[in-house]
Scaffold this active site. Sequence first.
Site, PDB file in Angstrom:
ATOM      1  N   ASP A 175     -26.182  10.140  49.307  1.00 24.91           N
ATOM      2  CA  ASP A 175     -26.718  10.065  47.820  1.00 24.91           C
ATOM      3  C   ASP A 175     -27.270  11.716  47.634  1.00 24.91           C
ATOM      4  O   ASP A 175     -26.601  12.732  48.551  1.00 24.91           O
ATOM      5  CB  ASP A 175     -27.381   9.564  48.038  1.00 24.91           C
ATOM      6  CG  ASP A 175     -28.479  10.153  48.502  1.00 24.91           C
ATOM      7  OD1 ASP A 175     -28.865  10.115  49.149  1.00 24.91           O
ATOM      8  OD2 ASP A 175     -29.809  10.132  47.942  1.00 24.91           O
ATOM      9  N   HIS A 487     -20.965   6.066  54.195  1.00 27.10           N
ATOM     10  CA  HIS A 487     -21.496   6.152  53.074  1.00 27.10           C
ATOM     11  C   HIS A 487     -21.529   6.823  52.375  1.00 27.10           C
ATOM     12  O   HIS A 487     -22.968   7.492  52.438  1.00 27.10           O
ATOM     13  CB  HIS A 487     -22.637   5.165  53.287  1.00 27.10           C
ATOM     14  CG  HIS A 487     -22.823   4.072  52.013  1.00 27.10           C
ATOM     15  ND1 HIS A 487     -23.053   3.744  50.772  1.00 27.10           N
ATOM     16  CD2 HIS A 487     -24.115   5.502  50.796  1.00 27.10           C
ATOM     17  CE1 HIS A 487     -23.438   3.602  49.789  1.00 27.10           C
ATOM     18  NE2 HIS A 487     -24.367   4.852  50.257  1.00 27.10           N
ATOM     19  N   ASP A 517     -18.330   0.111  60.757  1.00 25.58           N
ATOM     20  CA  ASP A 517     -18.570   1.378  59.697  1.00 25.58           C
ATOM     21  C   ASP A 517     -17.530   0.879  58.117  1.00 25.58           C
ATOM     22  O   ASP A 517     -16.210   0.829  58.122  1.00 25.58           O
ATOM     23  CB  ASP A 517     -16.742   1.915  60.681  1.00 25.58           C
ATOM     24  CG  ASP A 517     -16.036   3.074  60.055  1.00 25.58           C
ATOM     25  OD1 ASP A 517     -16.174   3.913  59.597  1.00 25.58           O
ATOM     26  OD2 ASP A 517     -14.514   3.653  60.229  1.00 25.58           O
ATOM     27  N   GLU A 526     -24.035   5.085  56.673  1.00 23.84           N
ATOM     28  CA  GLU A 526     -24.454   6.836  56.266  1.00 23.84           C
ATOM     29  C   GLU A 526     -24.110   7.862  56.704  1.00 23.84           C
ATOM     30  O   GLU A 526     -24.759   7.862  57.778  1.00 23.84           O
ATOM     31  CB  GLU A 526     -25.512   6.395  54.829  1.00 23.84           C
ATOM     32  CG  GLU A 526     -25.716   7.276  53.765  1.00 23.84           C
ATOM     33  CD  GLU A 526     -26.670   7.331  52.982  1.00 23.84           C
ATOM     34  OE1 GLU A 526     -27.480   6.184  52.817  1.00 23.84           O
ATOM     35  OE2 GLU A 526     -26.880   8.335  51.474  1.00 23.84           O
TER      36      GLU A 526
HETATM   37  O1  9MR Z   1     -26.067   4.548  47.613  1.00 27.27           O
HETATM   38  C1  9MR Z   1     -27.734   4.554  48.082  1.00 27.27           C
HETATM   39  C2  9MR Z   1     -27.831   5.379  49.982  1.00 27.27           C
HETATM   40  O2  9MR Z   1     -27.809   6.828  49.694  1.00 27.27           O
HETATM   41  C3  9MR Z   1     -29.422   5.255  49.944  1.00 27.27           C
HETATM   42  O3  9MR Z   1     -29.365   5.349  51.771  1.00 27.27           O
HETATM   43  C4  9MR Z   1     -29.877   3.266  50.026  1.00 27.27           C
HETATM   44  C5  9MR Z   1     -31.233   3.009  50.828  1.00 27.27           C
HETATM   45  O4  9MR Z   1     -31.908   4.118  49.604  1.00 27.27           O
HETATM   46  O5  9MR Z   1     -29.366   3.334  49.402  1.00 27.27           O
HETATM   47  C6  9MR Z   1     -27.861   2.629  48.692  1.00 27.27           C
HETATM   48  O6  9MR Z   1     -28.174   2.860  47.141  1.00 27.27           O
HETATM   49  C7  9MR Z   1     -27.619   1.468  47.171  1.00 27.27           C
HETATM   50  C8  9MR Z   1     -29.440   0.914  46.583  1.00 27.27           C
HETATM   51  O7  9MR Z   1     -30.058   1.507  47.283  1.00 27.27           O
HETATM   52  C9  9MR Z   1     -29.320  -0.617  45.969  1.00 27.27           C
HETATM   53  N1  9MR Z   1     -28.004  -1.053  45.737  1.00 27.27           N
HETATM   54  C10 9MR Z   1     -26.623  -0.756  46.328  1.00 27.27           C
HETATM   55  C11 9MR Z   1     -26.498   1.117  46.184  1.00 27.27           C
HETATM   56  C12 9MR Z   1     -25.476   0.864  47.608  1.00 27.27           C
HETATM   57  O8  9MR Z   1     -24.479   1.439  46.783  1.00 27.27           O
HETATM   58  O1  9MR Z   2     -33.072   7.707  57.195  1.00 29.40           O
HETATM   59  C1  9MR Z   2     -34.132   6.671  56.379  1.00 29.40           C
HETATM   60  C2  9MR Z   2     -34.517   6.259  56.927  1.00 29.40           C
HETATM   61  O2  9MR Z   2     -35.640   6.193  58.147  1.00 29.40           O
HETATM   62  C3  9MR Z   2     -35.225   5.162  56.340  1.00 29.40           C
HETATM   63  O3  9MR Z   2     -35.515   3.962  56.537  1.00 29.40           O
HETATM   64  C4  9MR Z   2     -34.480   4.797  54.874  1.00 29.40           C
HETATM   65  C5  9MR Z   2     -35.478   3.829  54.193  1.00 29.40           C
HETATM   66  O4  9MR Z   2     -36.170   4.311  53.401  1.00 29.40           O
HETATM   67  O5  9MR Z   2     -34.279   5.740  53.886  1.00 29.40           O
HETATM   68  C6  9MR Z   2     -33.361   6.876  54.875  1.00 29.40           C
HETATM   69  O6  9MR Z   2     -32.869   7.426  54.219  1.00 29.40           O
HETATM   70  C7  9MR Z   2     -32.340   7.633  53.056  1.00 29.40           C
HETATM   71  C8  9MR Z   2     -32.970   7.727  51.777  1.00 29.40           C
HETATM   72  O7  9MR Z   2     -33.855   7.154  51.879  1.00 29.40           O
HETATM   73  C9  9MR Z   2     -31.750   8.363  50.176  1.00 29.40           C
HETATM   74  N1  9MR Z   2     -30.972   8.912  50.841  1.00 29.40           N
HETATM   75  C10 9MR Z   2     -30.167   9.068  52.386  1.00 29.40           C
HETATM   76  C11 9MR Z   2     -30.859   8.553  53.017  1.00 29.40           C
HETATM   77  C12 9MR Z   2     -29.789   7.683  54.634  1.00 29.40           C
HETATM   78  O8  9MR Z   2     -29.957   6.975  54.264  1.00 29.40           O
END
Ligand code: 9MR
Ligand code: 9MR
Length: 546
Positions: A175, A487, A517, A526
């Site tokens: 993101d 991701h 994957d 991600e």
């Molecule tokens: O794309 C988002 C990712 O970067 C984050 O790590 C993740 C967890 O916070 O959330 C992803 O977004 C998702 C959202 O939380 C729920 N709807 C689907 C999204 C994925 O495209």
């Molecule tokens: O790395 C983070 C992980 O430890 C947490 O459990 C998770 C849910 O809160 O979020 C991860 O971090 C994401 C962040 O919330 C949004 N950008 C992407 C990060 C990697 O997935």
Amino acid sequence: MINKIVIATVLHCVVASALAGEAPAIRLNTIGYQPAARKQASIAAKCSSFVIVRLSDGAKVLSGKTTGPTGNADTGEQLWTADFSSLKTPGKYRLDVRGVGASAPFTVGADVFVKPFRTVVRGMYLWRCGTAVKGVHNGQTFAHGPCHMNDAWLDMAAGKHQRAKSTGGWHDAGDYNKYVVNAGVTVGAMFRAWEDFAPQIRKVRLGIPESGGKMPDYLAEIKWEIDWLLTMQAADGSVYHKLSRKKFSGMIMPERDRTERFFTPWGSAATADFVAMTAAAARYFRPYDAAFAAKCLAAARKSYAFLVKHPKDHRADLKGFSTGTYQTRDSDDRLWAAAELWETTGQADALADCEARIKSARARVDVYWDWGNVRNLGLLTYLQSKRSGRDRALVSKVRTSLLATADGIVKTAKAHGYARPLGTRYSWGCNGAVARQVLVLRGAHKASPKKEYLQASADAVNHLFGRNYYARSYVTGLGARPPMHPHDRRSTGDTVADPWPGYLVGGPNPKATSWNDAKKDYRTNEIAINWNGALIYALAALLGAP
Ligand code: 9MR
Ligand code: 9MR
Ligand code: ZN
């Protein structure tokens, strides 16, 4: 003749595994090994002997017996081991196991990790926000235009619909938001790599816009992030917790993401991490840009004074945002802040603060740590300091804990079928945590050199590049069968076939066998700056002679 048999065996094996939907049975570091390193493959099939084949002429340069099997609990497999450590001559090879097949090709050489290191640090460059970026990898061009040039609105932070300039920095992950707490553990690991391995890092040309300037490329890349961080400081010294959209964007390119972004209110963990990063920056940048170093130090002092006046853990109010939270207790962040400020300035109040916090944490060095726990960063700075004035008994406690933790990691790696130093722990981003263990191992090695610490450090890298259940590299663009569908909004949003290169994916979670994957699987696939920052440290450690 031999070759024909091998090819037939390989073919048979490939067909068999394709049918079974399984990974290749021979699992090793698909990048390769430094000549003196221990070299082992894990083999998930019954076998008794192996040969090492030189790719240039097909010569069998080494043969040996496999050992095993031993049961590997987290994957439920029986694993055999091939030890080919005596292969020390630089070259390209593969490992053939009679009745099983052939491994991915790998290289033996002193500099095998230079290109991976460069690619992973360039991953940080390609993550830059507030600018256009462009990079070529394996003949493909990855690029985007200037993004998020309007960062950001102060509504929730200052109660006014007004903007303050906060462009720059790195996107967090797949993101495009920017989070101070996650910057902390990332920059912390990258600065520690510089602290421990600057001479070898310095030699690697990164080919970033600043290359050729007075400042080492590596520091110039970190400066891109620090420049942004400085804009996250409010006038009173508090630091905004994050800069973010209210909701995650779709899987679009960053320059197309034009929805407004906001500063959130401040948080004490973010403020403390800011102090630690800017105080450390003052030390590392001083030889190359004294004015910038002074600016960093002034910013660190100001936020430290704010923290002293606001001793309670203060979580940022994130109402209205559904993006990453990165909320965490601030005690470890404050410890790290005090450690870095003291190391830079020698000021007695910071040392007293740091030592009090180390005592209440019982000087403990942790095995598992990530963005939510940066105490190890503070402890390493404290322990390795050349300054006088420390409490000797406390120093020795930290040292004892560091060595005990490192010894535990060594044991864990030895007991695991893929020599995974984190054992059977699989949480979100655990691949990053595996790489981050190298900071502890190399810290221990500095305190009390031991071959096992170096081996377990290499084990972490071996695991991430293919000595794992999937027999795959977990880093985009590097090694055998790397992740193809991370991701990552850029990798999804552009038209290039391959994903953006140089990124460690989060890894299996919640189980050893749950990596996917697949683009939609942000829980295991991600990418994120904190994972790359840790991998940068682990690879930096392997740039020079062990
Ligand atoms: O794309 C988002 C990712 O970067 C984050 O790590 C993740 C967890 O916070 O959330 C992803 O977004 C998702 C959202 O939380 C729920 N709807 C689907 C999204 C994925 O495209
Ligand atoms: O790395 C983070 C992980 O430890 C947490 O459990 C998770 C849910 O809160 O979020 C991860 O971090 C994401 C962040 O919330 C949004 N950008 C992407 C990060 C990697 O997935
Ligand atoms: Zn951007």
